[in-house]
Write a protein that holds these residues in place. Sequence first.
Motif, PDB file in Angstrom:
ATOM      1  N   MET A   1       1.084  -1.172   0.262  1.00 56.14           N
ATOM      2  CA  MET A   1       0.057  -0.214  -0.335  1.00 56.14           C
ATOM      3  C   MET A   1       0.495   1.991   0.421  1.00 56.14           C
ATOM      4  O   MET A   1       1.505   1.309   1.006  1.00 56.14           O
ATOM      5  N   TYR A   2       0.273   2.277  -0.839  1.00 54.58           N
ATOM      6  CA  TYR A   2       1.276   3.251  -0.819  1.00 54.58           C
ATOM      7  C   TYR A   2      -0.027   4.180  -0.618  1.00 54.58           C
ATOM      8  O   TYR A   2      -1.256   4.515  -1.047  1.00 54.58           O
ATOM      9  N   TYR A   3       0.648   5.577   0.205  1.00 55.90           N
ATOM     10  CA  TYR A   3       0.066   6.835   0.175  1.00 55.90           C
ATOM     11  C   TYR A   3      -0.474   7.605  -0.638  1.00 55.90           C
ATOM     12  O   TYR A   3       1.197   8.578  -1.045  1.00 55.90           O
ATOM     13  N   LYS A   4      -0.977   7.493  -1.461  1.00 57.97           N
ATOM     14  CA  LYS A   4      -0.974   8.722  -2.992  1.00 57.97           C
ATOM     15  C   LYS A   4      -2.715   9.765  -2.577  1.00 57.97           C
ATOM     16  O   LYS A   4      -2.225  10.536  -3.492  1.00 57.97           O
ATOM     17  N   SER A   5      -2.811   9.541  -1.627  1.00 51.40           N
ATOM     18  CA  SER A   5      -4.368  10.737  -1.562  1.00 51.40           C
ATOM     19  C   SER A   5      -4.025  10.374   0.080  1.00 51.40           C
ATOM     20  O   SER A   5      -4.235  10.013   1.236  1.00 51.40           O
ATOM     21  N   ILE A   6      -3.749  11.902   0.641  1.00 50.72           N
ATOM     22  CA  ILE A   6      -3.353  12.525   2.085  1.00 50.72           C
ATOM     23  C   ILE A   6      -4.261  13.761   2.187  1.00 50.72           C
ATOM     24  O   ILE A   6      -4.316  14.422   1.417  1.00 50.72           O
ATOM     25  N   LEU A   7      -4.724  13.624   3.527  1.00 49.42           N
ATOM     26  CA  LEU A   7      -6.138  14.553   4.133  1.00 49.42           C
ATOM     27  C   LEU A   7      -5.348  15.347   5.416  1.00 49.42           C
ATOM     28  O   LEU A   7      -5.042  14.666   5.774  1.00 49.42           O
ATOM     29  N   THR A   8      -5.503  16.144   5.435  1.00 49.81           N
ATOM     30  CA  THR A   8      -4.877  17.242   6.416  1.00 49.81           C
ATOM     31  C   THR A   8      -6.424  18.865   6.927  1.00 49.81           C
ATOM     32  O   THR A   8      -6.546  18.528   5.711  1.00 49.81           O
ATOM     33  N   VAL A   9      -7.082  18.791   7.334  1.00 49.10           N
ATOM     34  CA  VAL A   9      -7.984  19.509   8.149  1.00 49.10           C
ATOM     35  C   VAL A   9      -7.578  19.889   9.350  1.00 49.10           C
ATOM     36  O   VAL A   9      -6.905  20.424  10.267  1.00 49.10           O
ATOM     37  N   VAL A  10      -7.571  21.530   8.807  1.00 49.19           N
ATOM     38  CA  VAL A  10      -7.219  22.681   9.363  1.00 49.19           C
ATOM     39  C   VAL A  10      -8.511  23.535  10.386  1.00 49.19           C
ATOM     40  O   VAL A  10      -9.205  24.288   9.759  1.00 49.19           O
ATOM     41  N   GLU A 137     -16.145   7.168  10.905  1.00 54.05           N
ATOM     42  CA  GLU A 137     -16.702   6.835  10.710  1.00 54.05           C
ATOM     43  C   GLU A 137     -15.902   6.583   8.434  1.00 54.05           C
ATOM     44  O   GLU A 137     -15.989   6.108   7.957  1.00 54.05           O
ATOM     45  N   GLY A 138     -15.169   7.314   8.795  1.00 54.78           N
ATOM     46  CA  GLY A 138     -13.687   7.422   7.541  1.00 54.78           C
ATOM     47  C   GLY A 138     -12.763   5.997   7.246  1.00 54.78           C
ATOM     48  O   GLY A 138     -12.260   6.602   6.213  1.00 54.78           O
ATOM     49  N   GLN A 139     -12.828   5.359   8.729  1.00 58.33           N
ATOM     50  CA  GLN A 139     -12.122   4.129   8.619  1.00 58.33           C
ATOM     51  C   GLN A 139     -10.419   4.551   7.351  1.00 58.33           C
ATOM     52  O   GLN A 139     -10.564   3.532   6.906  1.00 58.33           O
ATOM     53  N   VAL A 140      -9.869   4.979   8.335  1.00 59.34           N
ATOM     54  CA  VAL A 140      -8.878   5.631   7.510  1.00 59.34           C
ATOM     55  C   VAL A 140      -7.755   5.786   8.621  1.00 59.34           C
ATOM     56  O   VAL A 140      -7.785   6.190   9.938  1.00 59.34           O
ATOM     57  N   PRO A 141      -6.241   5.167   7.947  1.00 58.99           N
ATOM     58  CA  PRO A 141      -5.541   5.878   8.875  1.00 58.99           C
ATOM     59  C   PRO A 141      -5.218   6.925   9.490  1.00 58.99           C
ATOM     60  O   PRO A 141      -5.415   8.354   8.329  1.00 58.99           O
ATOM     61  N   VAL A 142      -4.815   7.679  11.191  1.00 60.17           N
ATOM     62  CA  VAL A 142      -4.572   8.574  10.999  1.00 60.17           C
ATOM     63  C   VAL A 142      -3.483   8.750  11.508  1.00 60.17           C
ATOM     64  O   VAL A 142      -2.637   8.340  12.559  1.00 60.17           O
ATOM     65  N   LEU A 143      -2.477   9.710  11.448  1.00 57.48           N
ATOM     66  CA  LEU A 143      -1.020  10.124  12.033  1.00 57.48           C
ATOM     67  C   LEU A 143      -1.134  11.299  12.775  1.00 57.48           C
ATOM     68  O   LEU A 143      -1.458  13.264  11.859  1.00 57.48           O
ATOM     69  N   ILE A 144      -1.186  11.598  13.798  1.00 55.38           N
ATOM     70  CA  ILE A 144      -0.922  12.044  14.539  1.00 55.38           C
ATOM     71  C   ILE A 144       0.657  13.420  15.069  1.00 55.38           C
ATOM     72  O   ILE A 144       0.988  12.693  15.426  1.00 55.38           O
ATOM     73  N   VAL A 145       0.655  14.178  14.963  1.00 52.11           N
ATOM     74  CA  VAL A 145       1.627  14.843  15.012  1.00 52.11           C
ATOM     75  C   VAL A 145       1.759  16.380  15.667  1.00 52.11           C
ATOM     76  O   VAL A 145       1.109  16.955  15.317  1.00 52.11           O
ATOM     77  N   PRO A 146       2.021  16.299  17.315  1.00 49.85           N
ATOM     78  CA  PRO A 146       2.575  16.883  17.723  1.00 49.85           C
ATOM     79  C   PRO A 146       3.173  18.528  16.794  1.00 49.85           C
ATOM     80  O   PRO A 146       4.165  18.049  15.907  1.00 49.85           O
ATOM     81  N   ASP A 147       2.742  19.491  16.768  1.00 51.81           N
ATOM     82  CA  ASP A 147       3.183  20.903  16.652  1.00 51.81           C
ATOM     83  C   ASP A 147       4.626  21.163  17.300  1.00 51.81           C
ATOM     84  O   ASP A 147       5.219  21.890  15.834  1.00 51.81           O
ATOM     85  N   SER A 148       5.305  20.768  17.607  1.00 60.44           N
ATOM     86  CA  SER A 148       6.856  20.495  18.730  1.00 60.44           C
ATOM     87  C   SER A 148       7.383  19.587  17.567  1.00 60.44           C
ATOM     88  O   SER A 148       8.682  19.790  17.892  1.00 60.44           O
ATOM     89  N   ARG A 173      -0.735  -2.895   9.254  1.00 59.41           N
ATOM     90  CA  ARG A 173      -0.642  -3.503   7.728  1.00 59.41           C
ATOM     91  C   ARG A 173      -0.651  -1.649   7.410  1.00 59.41           C
ATOM     92  O   ARG A 173       0.310  -1.907   6.403  1.00 59.41           O
ATOM     93  N   ALA A 174      -0.952  -0.967   7.952  1.00 56.70           N
ATOM     94  CA  ALA A 174      -1.570   0.346   7.380  1.00 56.70           C
ATOM     95  C   ALA A 174      -0.391   1.235   7.184  1.00 56.70           C
ATOM     96  O   ALA A 174      -0.174   2.225   6.151  1.00 56.70           O
ATOM     97  N   ALA A 175       0.399   0.464   8.088  1.00 57.20           N
ATOM     98  CA  ALA A 175       1.690   1.832   8.732  1.00 57.20           C
ATOM     99  C   ALA A 175       3.008   0.912   7.451  1.00 57.20           C
ATOM    100  O   ALA A 175       3.742   1.114   7.744  1.00 57.20           O
ATOM    101  N   ILE A 176       2.933   0.140   6.999  1.00 58.44           N
ATOM    102  CA  ILE A 176       4.317  -0.767   6.444  1.00 58.44           C
ATOM    103  C   ILE A 176       4.668  -0.258   5.272  1.00 58.44           C
ATOM    104  O   ILE A 176       6.234   0.045   5.532  1.00 58.44           O
ATOM    105  N   PRO A 177       3.958   0.894   4.597  1.00 56.52           N
ATOM    106  CA  PRO A 177       5.110   1.536   4.027  1.00 56.52           C
ATOM    107  C   PRO A 177       6.357   2.685   4.325  1.00 56.52           C
ATOM    108  O   PRO A 177       7.479   2.958   4.546  1.00 56.52           O
ATOM    109  N   LEU A 178       5.887   2.798   5.885  1.00 63.94           N
ATOM    110  CA  LEU A 178       6.759   3.803   6.791  1.00 63.94           C
ATOM    111  C   LEU A 178       7.348   2.945   7.329  1.00 63.94           C
ATOM    112  O   LEU A 178       8.758   3.299   7.506  1.00 63.94           O
ATOM    113  N   LEU A 179       7.256   1.630   7.900  1.00 63.31           N
ATOM    114  CA  LEU A 179       8.298   1.039   8.342  1.00 63.31           C
ATOM    115  C   LEU A 179       9.122   0.110   7.467  1.00 63.31           C
ATOM    116  O   LEU A 179      10.108  -0.228   8.246  1.00 63.31           O
TER     117      LEU A 179
END
Length: 279
Positions: A1-10, A137-148, A173-179
């Motif tokens: 699996m490769y991440y080709k569509s990435i979403l962020t919410v501001v 509801e979105g059923q998608v992995p989430v990467l939480i990143v502290p602002d520091s 499984r979802a993190a395999i490309p990173l791992l």
Amino acid sequence: MYYKSILTVVTDRDLAASTLAHAATVAESYNAHLDALCFGVDRTQTGYYYAGANAMVLQETLTRATKEAEALAAIAREQLGKSAALWGVDHGVAQLADIGRHVAARARFSDLVVLPQPYGKGRGVEMEPVVEGALFEGQVPVLIVPDSVEPATMPRQVVIGWNESNEALRAVRAAIPLLAKAESVHVVVIDPPRHGPNRSDPGGMLSEFLARHGVKAEIDVLAKTLPRVSDVMMRHVEDLDADMVVMGAYGHSRFREAILGGATRNMLEQTKVSVFMAH
């Protein structure tokens, strides 16, 4: 699996720069398309009556939220315009009670959602439903990143929180490309069960699974020497100088975690490194 569509919410002007920087860095790493969704949050509650409230007050709240969304979108366009990533910016107004549904509608068609840490000083109450909307509801992995945390193209040292749950396995499984691109990966098992099919080799089957994906993982079996599992995990993260945790999210109900606490909430409250989660 490769991440080709990435979403962020501001939703917060103060966190916009760091959130967008992290999301853009991940998008550049995978040559992915980044969608930035900017929300002005309308905190009135449709269907409820407020003594003294009238149409003018409600309209003023809506106007303020609209201006906030437009300002956030302008910030996103300016910052992403300097990025090498492919990107798009959309904005709108969402009510506090409904923002999770709006996030989920967009997250469903994403491979990964990058969000700021939802808990902490100055964090808006809308950040928790944004995370939950993407995860549940979105059923998608989430990467939480502290602002520091400084934006990084790839994690160097990764810790996997492994408890044999379905949520933890989905996260791995979802993190395999990173791992697969990390320098080292540690599978952390805290107080493994004394009875069960894997009691003699905790984490062994996961390690074998990862090895077939080119991930060489070490297994660290730890005792629960601190009151909370998250405390043991974070101490080990510090000892290893790791820069990412991969874990399952919300093994218990969100209500129970909100009232009684839980590993997910505790980790998100205290983490100083990126946390990759799936449910």
